[in-house]
Design a protein around this motif. Sequence first.
Motif, PDB file in Angstrom:
ATOM      1  N   LEU A 105       0.841  -1.202   0.000  1.00 17.17           N
ATOM      2  CA  LEU A 105       0.000   0.000   0.000  1.00 17.17           C
ATOM      3  C   LEU A 105       0.873   1.249   0.000  1.00 17.17           C
ATOM      4  O   LEU A 105       0.548   2.244  -0.656  1.00 17.17           O
ATOM      5  N   ARG A 132       3.796   1.467  -1.303  1.00 14.46           N
ATOM      6  CA  ARG A 132       4.345   1.618  -2.656  1.00 14.46           C
ATOM      7  C   ARG A 132       3.297   2.164  -3.599  1.00 14.46           C
ATOM      8  O   ARG A 132       3.606   2.971  -4.489  1.00 14.46           O
ATOM      9  N   LEU A 133       2.054   1.753  -3.419  1.00 17.98           N
ATOM     10  CA  LEU A 133       0.969   2.274  -4.248  1.00 17.98           C
ATOM     11  C   LEU A 133       0.834   3.779  -4.041  1.00 17.98           C
ATOM     12  O   LEU A 133       0.735   4.559  -4.993  1.00 17.98           O
ATOM     13  N   LEU A 190       3.567   5.570  -5.741  1.00 14.13           N
ATOM     14  CA  LEU A 190       3.310   5.655  -7.186  1.00 14.13           C
ATOM     15  C   LEU A 190       2.416   6.842  -7.504  1.00 14.13           C
ATOM     16  O   LEU A 190       2.668   7.610  -8.445  1.00 14.13           O
ATOM     17  N   PHE A 191       1.352   6.985  -6.726  1.00 15.42           N
ATOM     18  CA  PHE A 191       0.434   8.102  -6.931  1.00 15.42           C
ATOM     19  C   PHE A 191       1.154   9.430  -6.735  1.00 15.42           C
ATOM     20  O   PHE A 191       1.001  10.372  -7.513  1.00 15.42           O
ATOM     21  N   PHE A 235       3.069  15.157 -13.084  1.00 15.74           N
ATOM     22  CA  PHE A 235       2.010  15.947 -13.722  1.00 15.74           C
ATOM     23  C   PHE A 235       2.224  17.439 -13.467  1.00 15.74           C
ATOM     24  O   PHE A 235       2.167  18.259 -14.391  1.00 15.74           O
TER      25      PHE A 235
END
Lengths: 249, 400, 154
Positions: free
Chosen positions: C7, C9-10, C13-14, C21
């Motif tokens: 989680l 790492r997720l 990533l975000f 961006f």
Amino acid sequence: MNMTRREWLRSTKLLLLTPAAAAFVDRLCGDTTAIPDKYQMAQHYWGMTIDIEKCIGCGNCVRACAAENHVQSGSFRTWVERYHVADWPADQPIVDSPDGAFNGFPPMADTGGKSFFVPKLCNQCEHSPCVQVCPVGATFETPDGLVLVDQSYCLGCRYCVQACPYGCRFIDEAKQVVDKCTLCYHRISKGLTTACCEACPTGARTLADLKNPKDPVHEFLRNNSIQVLKPHMATGSKVYYRDLDESVR
Amino acid sequence: MFALIQGVEGFMYPNETELQWSILIVFYPYITGLVAGAFILASLERVFRVESVKPTYRLALLTALAFLLVAPLPLQLHLGHPERSFEMFLTPHTSSAMAMFGFVYLWYLTAVLVVEIWLDFRKDIVMFSRTAPKSTRWIYKILTLGSQNISERSLAIDDRTGWIVTVIGIPSAFLLHGYVGFIFGSVKANPWWSTPLMPVVFLFSAMVSGIALVLLLYMFLMRVRHQIIDMRCVDTMGRYLFYMFVIDFSLEMLDLIHRVYEADESFHTLDFMVHTRLYFSQIVLQIGLGTLLPLALLAATQVFRISAPVRRLLYSLAGALTLIGIFAMRWNVVIGGQLFSKSFLGYTTYKMSFATREGLLPSIFLMILPFFILWGLVRFLPPWTTEDSEPLRAHHGGVS
Amino acid sequence: MKDVVHLVRLAALFAVGIIVFLVARQMIIPAGFGKYGHFRPGALDDVRAKPISFAGHETCEACHDDVHTQLAGGKHAHLACEACHGPQAIHAEDPAKVKPVLPNTTQLCPVCHEASAAKPKWFPQVISKDHSGGEPCKTCHQPHSPAFGKEAAK
């Protein structure tokens, strides 16, 4: 926070202390609107007046606009509608606009009732519904009262075409972006009048600068009964009609 | 005296005679509606504890993903300059409902749908990263994000996280599809579109179409795999479909009655349009075959004692008719709103082309594409394992 | 921790995605966007830079003073030159290079003056076949001072 190259260059302007150098630096940053020119947006607020009683439906305005703005055939930045309202009961007028009145109108026989011409164009709305719906800011209201289209930014989504209550926007087929009347911004910012007003033989159409106290628009608005198209939409339309019949859509 | 433009009747403003939004724009809300509807169905089990629909949980999520991946394509095909569509991320105009598309779509795709699917399938992903053939094993390995931990505790944490994601996902799904309804509903220039009911009607018809789609897909896939269809699951979906449809129909009838009663200046032109150009798609397809008939079929399953095979047949019929009817509803809104003049004095016709960028052919392709993607997803992340006949899946323990 | 490392790492990533961006956005966003409103200020220059086709009657009068005097006394006083003569900005730029073609009065004048029940009653209009029997209008009317009774055109 990191300064962009632009911001750093701007900050060096203070050191240069001359307008010419400042303008050069602005240009370097790609901000071309800072180049001083005679036209000051803050001094103007544009609109138009149209006197229905004077319109003879010759179509000069439509042709002049098409020539000045290279409008594609079949689309109209401005057009003229002819109304025929029968004597009572008259719940719907009979309206036509052959090719937007590009070639005027064929003569009409007298069948009673009343008839008149209504020139139309972008109303340069103050509370423009088309600007409101543009997803990216490709159509916008300028500080001097115009609604313009940034054709190099427009996506061609056509939402603004749907949102305009007056039907004055269309798609430029070649460029696949939206086009519409610009109130001849390229002319009025140089002291000329719009192509349609220039070509109008009876003075039915007149450019108006609401910020100029000497502009005849103020007397026109004061002395006449004034209407706008679709007032219930509250778009803040800046095209003011005199003598507009209630049957006009 | 009338302009002799083909297909135009009466008077239209000279720039109005061609339609601006084509069949592609009919498909877009249809597709996002299916996404929202499928997701809401999945959330019924996850958040609202309707465990009878659990057999369709994973399938609904994968269906939502397959359709969501295709959703931007009709928009891209329609744009005059699709290469500029990134501008919605750079300078979104906050007064425009359309501007939120970029961010809402991205948010829903990544933070909601993909995360939820990943959390729910993580155990399978980890298993596949060990056992899958070499050609695909690397994909699973990447998806594990380097963690092979599928202990009870980590799976329980996943479960809780997934629950939170679903809770956030429900309003996100509403936003993803509701904003499209608002795009139409907020256009004061168009009386066919302008109503505060529009986003609500869009949402309820989305839920109806989404449930119908998952219902049909579930029965079809179980048949194809020679498995027993869980009637309790299917009956529950049928029941929810019925309730949603009743609400959807009531809202649409309310709009209609209101229009007829108030009879404002636009009424006569809209009325004429519905009785002529829109007769088949509105009266016959949307209301008749697409709403009243499925409602009657579904009502029959609620009121009468009917055997399972006949119920399945009724659900299939109702589901198929619903999907057609909701498509007709999108058509009637999008195309119908452009068939009449804003002067209320004339009408035009929609000349749908076939093999052009905005024609029928690419639209048909776009409608079939999600099923291919779904097929791929179902093979890559099977919603069912071989222990298919076992009762409620253990890893949802804690939140059942 | 190892139970939630995936989680974390997720989330990472975000976070990376958002940062990428934001950086990309700063680089791509058009110069000066938002200066006068939610638009690219260069668009104002783009529109203002469009070429001009109609010179405007004041420009014509600078050279064609004689016609201007003729017009001033008559019924067409308020008519701009290019209303009949068409766009002449190119001619005004370099008069020797472009010589405008005179309009054909048989075709031009009826555009305004052909009788129609839709035209306002105060406006002078005639049914041309009854009025002139097909003769060119300039046979009797001088376009720059058209009221009947003045000298006919040459």
